[in-house]
Design an enzyme around this catalytic site. Sequence first.
Site, PDB file in Angstrom:
ATOM      1  CB  SER A 148      25.641  -7.756 -26.627  1.00  0.00           C
ATOM      2  OG  SER A 148      24.280  -8.025 -26.849  1.00  0.00           O
ATOM      3  CE  LYS A 149      27.836  -6.583 -19.954  1.00  0.00           C
ATOM      4  NZ  LYS A 149      28.042  -5.609 -18.907  1.00  0.00           N
ATOM      5  NE  ARG A 150      18.583  -6.484 -23.295  1.00  0.00           N
ATOM      6  CZ  ARG A 150      17.490  -5.741 -23.199  1.00  0.00           C
ATOM      7  NH1 ARG A 150      17.541  -4.479 -23.512  1.00  0.00           N
ATOM      8  NH2 ARG A 150      16.362  -6.271 -22.807  1.00  0.00           N
TER       9      ARG A 150
END
Length: 444
Positions: A211-213
């Site tokens: 995911s983006k994080r």
Amino acid sequence: MSVRTRFAPSPTGLLHVGGARTALFNWIYARKHAGVFVLRVEDTDHSRNTQEARQVILDGLHWLGLDWDEGPQKGGSFGPYYQSERNHIYEEYLSRLEKGGHLYEDHGAIRFRSPREKVILQDEICGRIEFDLTNPGTHPDITLRRPDGSWIFHFVNVVDDIEMKISHVIRGEDHLSNTPKHIELYKALGAEPPRFAHMPLILNRDGSKMSKRDEGAALGSYPEQGYAPEAVRNYLCLLGWSPKDNREMISISEVIALFELNQINRRNAAFDLAKCFWLNGQYLLQMDLARYTELAIPFLEKAGISWPSYESLEQVLAIVKPKLKLLRDLPEWVIPFFTEEFPYDKESVAKSLQGNDRGESGSARLEALSTAFAELPLWNASALETSLKETAIKLGVKTGELVHPARVAASGRSVGPGLYEMLEILGPERTLIRFAAGAIKAIA
RNA sequence: GACCCUAUCGUCCAGUGGCCUAGGACACUCCCCUUUCACGGGAGUAACACGGGUUCGAAUCCCGUUAGGGUCGCCA
């Protein structure tokens, strides 16, 4: 048929490494076939669609060296290249579908009536796949337009690929299941579908979805940390593709020469930042000094370091260069060369200068070294080395017993470039002043 | 749940029926080099998910199971 590929990101505020790899493979394929690489921004209706978010994409591609032939800032015959500016085109295509009797309204939304057939996809990577779309229960009709008039991805994506004469759609496997619906759309519009190539996804090291994080997910974090773009690009090339000869370092021109879509691994790849890190070290090591300096300067400027001349900067970088794997770490290594205000690492001072009851001897050793160095007719690395070793013999201690205090006194740190090279650059005045200061610290 | 994709060391790849007692790289451990940190050199740990076939022979082909991923939005 001329090759035209495209990268069609949505401005979400960051460029995901998965997206960057998709862009890279599209770019490679276009370059290999002397084709055209198109950048199209899919910014249909998002509030987060800001100028900054668009810029992140452009910056990321620029950084990786992926130049587009048509797109924002570049123009082209099939523009505009922002979907938000292509409304009239979508209207036109929608009315074509309307005339063909393919549309119906449902609570204000406009939907596409599936012909309910079996669709065969001959994917360049995945091979032949048959989808059975005959059951509306499992494959509902897709929506093309919302009640508020805004467009849905599936429709505008297909329209743009037709309009922009895209020959090869190379995208993530997350679109594989959507593809038969897209193919229905192509057919309803009387257009020949492009060749499709669905690449496996990038996952985290533990196999979970990235995911983006997650660490390493945002392409923007690489330039920040001091990765060289060529290293990251190399790493990304090797995620799902291989030159088949066990090479780890490979130039982009060789990749272009060897690349084939059908050789792309069909298995999802886990992202291994440690390997990217190692590869970056290899690139930094083999990089010529001019390029290294070019990459290094922003990091030094950001740290507030200034240098008397480009030549003196290069001189310092030359001896530091083989030691580091990340440019981010550069400032602390070079600070002692350009200012007297460098910090002394407490532990190093305690260990190498003071140490148990060695304070006195640490001080005495630095003084002995100073005396020897002060008499040197020629101040260079080899003379310093000879002199230090002679002094060690004279004092009856091991070389290291002089090297360590000298290093800490001269740079404040116990790690760094080769001591003699370092002292040569520092010069006699600064070296002797620092030794004197170190001798005082040793007994303080 | 339905449909689709996938399945070799912890990770990335090599391997497309015999050359595989499965090869390289990262990471990890140890050794050498060495003034530190790196670099370099050497050694080591470590994998064909499972079960059935096909075949003289299977990591490689087929089927099933299991596991992971994806899609099924008026997100892109």
